[in-house]
Motif scaffolding. Structure first.
Motif, PDB file in Angstrom:
ATOM      1  N   ALA A  83     -12.792 -44.326 -32.204  1.00 45.62           N
ATOM      2  CA  ALA A  83     -12.788 -42.879 -31.976  1.00 45.62           C
ATOM      3  C   ALA A  83     -11.487 -42.385 -31.359  1.00 45.62           C
ATOM      4  CB  ALA A  83     -13.970 -42.492 -31.086  1.00 45.62           C
ATOM      5  N   ASP A  84     -10.747 -43.286 -30.683  1.00 50.04           N
ATOM      6  CA  ASP A  84      -9.475 -42.913 -30.074  1.00 50.04           C
ATOM      7  C   ASP A  84      -8.275 -43.156 -30.983  1.00 50.04           C
ATOM      8  OD1 ASP A  84     -10.729 -42.167 -27.670  1.00 50.04           O
ATOM      9  OD2 ASP A  84     -10.711 -44.245 -26.960  1.00 50.04           O
ATOM     10  N   GLY A  85      -8.536 -43.634 -32.198  1.00 48.91           N
ATOM     11  CA  GLY A  85      -7.447 -43.891 -33.138  1.00 48.91           C
ATOM     12  C   GLY A  85      -6.802 -45.255 -32.992  1.00 48.91           C
ATOM     13  N   GLU A  86      -7.399 -46.126 -32.154  1.00 48.21           N
ATOM     14  CA  GLU A  86      -6.844 -47.463 -31.966  1.00 48.21           C
ATOM     15  C   GLU A  86      -7.328 -48.401 -33.069  1.00 48.21           C
ATOM     16  OE1 GLU A  86      -6.017 -50.760 -28.510  1.00 48.21           O
ATOM     17  OE2 GLU A  86      -7.647 -49.339 -28.179  1.00 48.21           O
ATOM     18  N   LEU A  87      -6.434 -49.255 -33.532  1.00 46.83           N
ATOM     19  CA  LEU A  87      -6.764 -50.229 -34.573  1.00 46.83           C
ATOM     20  C   LEU A  87      -7.829 -51.202 -34.067  1.00 46.83           C
ATOM     21  CD1 LEU A  87      -6.013 -51.440 -37.379  1.00 46.83           C
ATOM     22  CD2 LEU A  87      -4.414 -52.924 -36.132  1.00 46.83           C
ATOM     23  N   VAL A  88      -8.916 -51.332 -34.838  1.00 47.02           N
ATOM     24  CA  VAL A  88      -9.979 -52.275 -34.478  1.00 47.02           C
ATOM     25  C   VAL A  88     -10.263 -53.282 -35.593  1.00 47.02           C
ATOM     26  CG1 VAL A  88     -11.117 -50.739 -32.834  1.00 47.02           C
ATOM     27  CG2 VAL A  88     -11.836 -50.730 -35.235  1.00 47.02           C
ATOM     28  N   GLY A  89      -9.744 -53.031 -36.790  1.00 44.84           N
ATOM     29  CA  GLY A  89     -10.017 -53.942 -37.890  1.00 44.84           C
ATOM     30  C   GLY A  89      -9.386 -53.478 -39.177  1.00 44.84           C
ATOM     31  N   ILE A  90      -9.764 -54.175 -40.229  1.00 44.41           N
ATOM     32  CA  ILE A  90      -9.324 -53.813 -41.567  1.00 44.41           C
ATOM     33  C   ILE A  90     -10.460 -54.134 -42.523  1.00 44.41           C
ATOM     34  CG2 ILE A  90      -8.228 -56.037 -42.093  1.00 44.41           C
ATOM     35  CD1 ILE A  90      -5.944 -54.200 -43.391  1.00 44.41           C
ATOM     36  N   ILE A  91     -10.630 -53.288 -43.515  1.00 39.13           N
ATOM     37  CA  ILE A  91     -11.654 -53.538 -44.533  1.00 39.13           C
ATOM     38  C   ILE A  91     -10.940 -53.633 -45.878  1.00 39.13           C
ATOM     39  CG2 ILE A  91     -12.223 -51.094 -44.934  1.00 39.13           C
ATOM     40  CD1 ILE A  91     -14.892 -53.793 -44.740  1.00 39.13           C
ATOM     41  N   ALA A  92     -11.343 -54.600 -46.664  1.00 38.42           N
ATOM     42  CA  ALA A  92     -10.727 -54.819 -47.969  1.00 38.42           C
ATOM     43  C   ALA A  92     -11.810 -54.838 -49.040  1.00 38.42           C
ATOM     44  CB  ALA A  92      -9.967 -56.141 -47.984  1.00 38.42           C
ATOM     45  N   VAL A  93     -11.402 -54.525 -50.244  1.00 36.78           N
ATOM     46  CA  VAL A  93     -12.330 -54.569 -51.369  1.00 36.78           C
ATOM     47  C   VAL A  93     -12.973 -55.946 -51.456  1.00 36.78           C
ATOM     48  CG1 VAL A  93     -12.484 -54.487 -53.888  1.00 36.78           C
ATOM     49  CG2 VAL A  93     -11.227 -52.718 -52.672  1.00 36.78           C
ATOM     50  N   ASP A  94     -12.207 -56.986 -51.180  1.00 37.16           N
ATOM     51  CA  ASP A  94     -12.751 -58.347 -51.219  1.00 37.16           C
ATOM     52  C   ASP A  94     -13.917 -58.504 -50.240  1.00 37.16           C
ATOM     53  OD1 ASP A  94     -10.634 -58.685 -52.927  1.00 37.16           O
ATOM     54  OD2 ASP A  94      -9.585 -60.157 -51.702  1.00 37.16           O
ATOM     55  N   ASP A  95     -13.792 -57.891 -49.050  1.00 35.98           N
ATOM     56  CA  ASP A  95     -14.883 -57.946 -48.067  1.00 35.98           C
ATOM     57  C   ASP A  95     -16.128 -57.257 -48.618  1.00 35.98           C
ATOM     58  OD1 ASP A  95     -13.108 -59.096 -46.182  1.00 35.98           O
ATOM     59  OD2 ASP A  95     -12.471 -57.099 -45.522  1.00 35.98           O
ATOM     60  N   LEU A  96     -15.925 -56.122 -49.253  1.00 32.45           N
ATOM     61  CA  LEU A  96     -17.048 -55.355 -49.796  1.00 32.45           C
ATOM     62  C   LEU A  96     -17.710 -56.088 -50.954  1.00 32.45           C
ATOM     63  CD1 LEU A  96     -15.389 -51.830 -49.619  1.00 32.45           C
ATOM     64  CD2 LEU A  96     -17.133 -52.771 -48.090  1.00 32.45           C
ATOM     65  N   ILE A  97     -16.911 -56.736 -51.777  1.00 28.08           N
ATOM     66  CA  ILE A  97     -17.470 -57.513 -52.890  1.00 28.08           C
ATOM     67  C   ILE A  97     -18.326 -58.656 -52.342  1.00 28.08           C
ATOM     68  CG2 ILE A  97     -16.890 -59.123 -54.762  1.00 28.08           C
ATOM     69  CD1 ILE A  97     -14.482 -57.245 -55.366  1.00 28.08           C
ATOM     70  N   GLY A  98     -17.840 -59.341 -51.309  1.00 24.25           N
ATOM     71  CA  GLY A  98     -18.611 -60.415 -50.703  1.00 24.25           C
ATOM     72  C   GLY A  98     -19.922 -59.917 -50.124  1.00 24.25           C
ATOM     73  N   LEU A  99     -19.875 -58.777 -49.455  1.00 22.81           N
ATOM     74  CA  LEU A  99     -21.083 -58.196 -48.879  1.00 22.81           C
ATOM     75  C   LEU A  99     -22.075 -57.805 -49.968  1.00 22.81           C
ATOM     76  CD1 LEU A  99     -22.662 -57.151 -46.446  1.00 22.81           C
ATOM     77  CD2 LEU A  99     -21.383 -55.006 -46.663  1.00 22.81           C
ATOM     78  N   LEU A 100     -21.586 -57.167 -51.019  1.00 22.25           N
ATOM     79  CA  LEU A 100     -22.466 -56.771 -52.123  1.00 22.25           C
ATOM     80  C   LEU A 100     -23.065 -57.993 -52.820  1.00 22.25           C
ATOM     81  CD1 LEU A 100     -20.426 -53.784 -53.572  1.00 22.25           C
ATOM     82  CD2 LEU A 100     -22.590 -53.674 -52.317  1.00 22.25           C
ATOM     83  N   ALA A 101     -22.287 -59.055 -52.940  1.00 20.28           N
ATOM     84  CA  ALA A 101     -22.802 -60.288 -53.551  1.00 20.28           C
ATOM     85  C   ALA A 101     -23.950 -60.865 -52.704  1.00 20.28           C
ATOM     86  CB  ALA A 101     -21.684 -61.308 -53.713  1.00 20.28           C
ATOM     87  N   GLU A 102     -23.781 -60.839 -51.379  1.00 21.97           N
ATOM     88  CA  GLU A 102     -24.852 -61.307 -50.495  1.00 21.97           C
ATOM     89  C   GLU A 102     -26.106 -60.454 -50.666  1.00 21.97           C
ATOM     90  OE1 GLU A 102     -23.795 -61.618 -46.352  1.00 21.97           O
ATOM     91  OE2 GLU A 102     -21.852 -62.493 -46.866  1.00 21.97           O
ATOM     92  N   MET A 103     -25.912 -59.148 -50.765  1.00 23.03           N
ATOM     93  CA  MET A 103     -27.055 -58.249 -50.918  1.00 23.03           C
ATOM     94  C   MET A 103     -27.771 -58.505 -52.245  1.00 23.03           C
ATOM     95  SD  MET A 103     -25.345 -54.777 -49.395  1.00 23.03           S
ATOM     96  CE  MET A 103     -26.793 -53.743 -49.551  1.00 23.03           C
ATOM     97  N   LEU A 104     -27.003 -58.708 -53.307  1.00 21.33           N
ATOM     98  CA  LEU A 104     -27.607 -59.002 -54.610  1.00 21.33           C
ATOM     99  C   LEU A 104     -28.362 -60.321 -54.572  1.00 21.33           C
ATOM    100  CD1 LEU A 104     -24.795 -57.860 -57.055  1.00 21.33           C
ATOM    101  CD2 LEU A 104     -27.038 -56.801 -56.738  1.00 21.33           C
ATOM    102  N   ASP A 105     -27.806 -61.312 -53.878  1.00 25.94           N
ATOM    103  CA  ASP A 105     -28.481 -62.602 -53.741  1.00 25.94           C
ATOM    104  C   ASP A 105     -29.799 -62.433 -52.992  1.00 25.94           C
ATOM    105  OD1 ASP A 105     -28.507 -65.494 -54.095  1.00 25.94           O
ATOM    106  OD2 ASP A 105     -28.200 -65.590 -51.919  1.00 25.94           O
ATOM    107  N   ASP A 106     -29.793 -61.634 -51.930  1.00 26.16           N
ATOM    108  CA  ASP A 106     -31.017 -61.364 -51.181  1.00 26.16           C
ATOM    109  C   ASP A 106     -32.059 -60.668 -52.056  1.00 26.16           C
ATOM    110  OD1 ASP A 106     -29.880 -62.503 -48.951  1.00 26.16           O
ATOM    111  OD2 ASP A 106     -29.415 -60.587 -47.970  1.00 26.16           O
TER     112      ASP A 106
END
Length: 149
Positions: A109-132
């Motif tokens: 909320a203060d504009g400080e860097l806390v992480g990074i999100i990549a398409v690869d991360d989202l693909i992995g998450l979606l793959a886990e969800m599909l497996d579930d």
């Protein structure tokens, strides 16, 4: 589901004064496709840009520029696209698609860097969800078979 729940919190950062060669060496050392350019503001690391492996190829290598003579700030576009950690994963995915980017720095909320999100991360998450979901379907079939006389 928010970006903050699923982003990579181990971000490789660099300052604008560092050379492009140093940026490339950091990417190689840490096996990542980007480094986030940060500035220190009031004791906080604020992202002001991102350099990707593609930037190195297109902006430096292809035109034959010397990476050790260029500073990171020389190839970074002003006003980076950022997302907040409380943003919805699905909204962020849509924004990434619209902007045609594969990686986005995540800020608090203060504009400080806390992480990074990549398409690869989202693909992995979606793959886990599909497996579930597939497991649920499989269990449903098993229960139907067990209950049949």
């Amino acid at each position: 589901m928010t970006v903050g729940e699923h982003c990579n919190r181990e971000v490789i950062v660099i300052t604008g004064e560092e050379s492009i060669k140093v940026a490339a060496q950091l990417m190689r050392k840490h096996h990542v496709g980007d480094v986030v350019l940060v500035e220190e503001r009031k004791g906080k690391r604020v992202p002001v840009g991102i350099v990707t492996d593609r930037d190195l190829v297109v902006e430096v290598m292809a035109p034959g520029l010397a990476p050790e003579e260029l500073a990171v700030r020389d190839i970074v576009v002003d006003s980076p696209f950022l997302v907040r950690e409380e943003d919805s994963l699905f909204d962020v995915l849509e924004m990434m698609r619209g902007r045609r980017v594969r990686r986005v720095p995540v800020v608090d909320a203060d504009g400080e860097l806390v992480g990074i999100i990549a398409v690869d991360d989202l693909i992995g998450l979606l793959a886990e969800m599909l497996d579930d979901m597939a497991a649920v379907v499989g269990r449903q079939r098993e229960r139907e078979i067990e209950r049949r006389p």
